[in-house]
Design a protein around this motif. Structure first.
Motif, mmCIF file in Angstrom:
data_model
loop_
_atom_site.group_PDB
_atom_site.id
_atom_site.type_symbol
_atom_site.label_atom_id
_atom_site.label_comp_id
_atom_site.label_asym_id
_atom_site.label_seq_id
_atom_site.Cartn_x
_atom_site.Cartn_y
_atom_site.Cartn_z
ATOM 1 N N ALA A 78 0.664 -1.193 0.048
ATOM 2 C CA ALA A 78 0.041 -0.027 -0.057
ATOM 3 C C ALA A 78 0.795 1.289 0.047
ATOM 4 O O ALA A 78 0.505 2.238 -0.685
ATOM 5 C CB ALA A 78 -1.057 0.100 1.066
ATOM 6 N N LEU A 79 2.072 1.122 0.671
ATOM 7 C CA LEU A 79 2.730 2.261 0.898
ATOM 8 C C LEU A 79 3.526 2.579 -0.285
ATOM 9 O O LEU A 79 3.989 3.930 -0.849
ATOM 10 C CB LEU A 79 3.680 2.378 2.162
ATOM 11 N N VAL A 80 3.808 1.641 -0.983
ATOM 12 C CA VAL A 80 4.628 1.787 -2.499
ATOM 13 C C VAL A 80 3.719 2.329 -3.200
ATOM 14 O O VAL A 80 4.207 3.135 -4.290
ATOM 15 C CB VAL A 80 5.156 0.324 -2.970
ATOM 16 N N GLU A 81 2.362 2.307 -3.235
ATOM 17 C CA GLU A 81 1.574 3.035 -4.103
ATOM 18 C C GLU A 81 1.669 4.684 -3.794
ATOM 19 O O GLU A 81 1.505 5.293 -4.498
ATOM 20 C CB GLU A 81 0.138 2.576 -3.966
ATOM 21 N N ASN A 89 -1.520 7.323 6.029
ATOM 22 C CA ASN A 89 -1.651 7.441 7.799
ATOM 23 C C ASN A 89 -1.908 6.108 8.157
ATOM 24 O O ASN A 89 -2.717 5.413 7.373
ATOM 25 C CB ASN A 89 -2.382 8.563 8.141
ATOM 26 N N ALA A 90 -2.260 5.795 9.325
ATOM 27 C CA ALA A 90 -2.638 4.667 9.827
ATOM 28 C C ALA A 90 -4.051 4.538 9.732
ATOM 29 O O ALA A 90 -4.456 3.134 9.427
ATOM 30 C CB ALA A 90 -2.176 4.632 11.333
ATOM 31 N N ASN A 91 -4.880 5.204 9.827
ATOM 32 C CA ASN A 91 -6.051 5.216 9.459
ATOM 33 C C ASN A 91 -6.617 4.749 8.113
ATOM 34 O O ASN A 91 -7.481 3.877 7.986
ATOM 35 C CB ASN A 91 -6.980 6.506 9.841
ATOM 36 N N GLN A 92 -5.967 5.518 7.081
ATOM 37 C CA GLN A 92 -6.131 5.119 5.859
ATOM 38 C C GLN A 92 -5.872 3.505 5.549
ATOM 39 O O GLN A 92 -6.460 2.904 4.832
ATOM 40 C CB GLN A 92 -5.355 6.158 5.098
ATOM 41 N N TYR A 115 -7.241 -1.037 13.480
ATOM 42 C CA TYR A 115 -6.574 0.306 13.371
ATOM 43 C C TYR A 115 -5.357 -0.044 14.463
ATOM 44 O O TYR A 115 -4.367 -0.083 14.061
ATOM 45 C CB TYR A 115 -7.246 1.486 14.195
ATOM 46 N N THR A 116 -5.508 -0.807 15.622
ATOM 47 C CA THR A 116 -4.470 -1.066 16.558
ATOM 48 C C THR A 116 -3.620 -2.296 15.779
ATOM 49 O O THR A 116 -2.185 -2.272 15.994
ATOM 50 C CB THR A 116 -5.163 -1.685 17.772
ATOM 51 N N THR A 117 -4.028 -3.111 14.895
ATOM 52 C CA THR A 117 -3.249 -4.086 14.276
ATOM 53 C C THR A 117 -2.214 -3.171 13.176
ATOM 54 O O THR A 117 -1.100 -3.645 13.398
ATOM 55 C CB THR A 117 -4.215 -5.019 13.494
ATOM 56 N N VAL A 118 -2.821 -2.358 12.625
ATOM 57 C CA VAL A 118 -1.764 -1.600 11.774
ATOM 58 C C VAL A 118 -0.830 -0.773 12.393
ATOM 59 O O VAL A 118 0.254 -0.860 12.171
ATOM 60 C CB VAL A 118 -2.958 -0.609 10.915
ATOM 61 N N GLY A 131 -2.533 12.667 11.997
ATOM 62 C CA GLY A 131 -2.325 12.574 10.416
ATOM 63 C C GLY A 131 -0.935 12.198 10.047
ATOM 64 O O GLY A 131 -0.624 12.312 8.782
ATOM 65 N N THR A 132 -0.050 11.447 10.865
ATOM 66 C CA THR A 132 1.228 11.245 10.481
ATOM 67 C C THR A 132 0.835 10.205 9.298
ATOM 68 O O THR A 132 0.303 9.462 9.485
ATOM 69 C CB THR A 132 1.747 10.274 11.864
ATOM 70 N N VAL A 133 1.812 10.620 8.535
ATOM 71 C CA VAL A 133 2.052 9.600 6.927
ATOM 72 C C VAL A 133 3.197 8.867 7.088
ATOM 73 O O VAL A 133 4.230 9.318 7.348
ATOM 74 C CB VAL A 133 1.870 10.846 5.832
ATOM 75 N N TYR A 134 3.034 7.668 6.508
ATOM 76 C CA TYR A 134 4.129 6.563 6.503
ATOM 77 C C TYR A 134 4.433 6.642 5.079
ATOM 78 O O TYR A 134 3.823 6.580 4.047
ATOM 79 C CB TYR A 134 3.777 5.339 7.011
ATOM 80 N N LEU A 135 6.029 6.398 4.953
ATOM 81 C CA LEU A 135 6.459 6.363 3.659
ATOM 82 C C LEU A 135 7.590 5.096 3.698
ATOM 83 O O LEU A 135 8.168 4.942 4.985
ATOM 84 C CB LEU A 135 7.373 7.799 3.257
#
Length: 93
Positions: free
Chosen positions: A24-27, A31-34, A43-46, A67-71
């Motif tokens: 998903a992140l390569v696309e 953020n965790a919720n997305q 959500y807690t698993t993610v 809103g922290t975004v992960y890359l």
């Protein structure tokens, strides 16, 4: 990094979900919720898997708070071929 990727994605119970998160992140960054919504995971698993991926320098965060975004890290991007080989291996099993 290759050994770390093999361990995180095949040597642990959460490997399949970590693969889904990396794919998903390569696309695009999310953020965790997305991620939870897009992957139909709790959500807690993610959050747990994001913490593991971050601890092993596979991802990094940008921003802060909710809103922290992960890359993907540059190192994982350079070793994306290894991730693809891991995915192929797991699909064959």
């Amino acid at each position: 990094m290759e050994g770390v990727l093999w361990y995180m994605l095949t040597g642990a119970r959460g490997g399949p979900n970590r693969i889904r998160i990396l794919r998903a992140l390569v696309e695009r960054p999310r953020n965790a919720n997305q991620l939870a919504e897009d992957l139909d995971l709790d959500y807690t698993t993610v959050r747990h898997h994001l913490d593991v991926l971050k601890k092993h320098n596979a991802i990094y965060d940008s921003g802060g708070g909710y809103g922290t975004v992960y890359l993907l890290t540059d190192e994982v991007e350079r070793h994306w071929g290894t991730v693809e080989r891991i995915i192929e291996t797991m699909e064959e099993a």
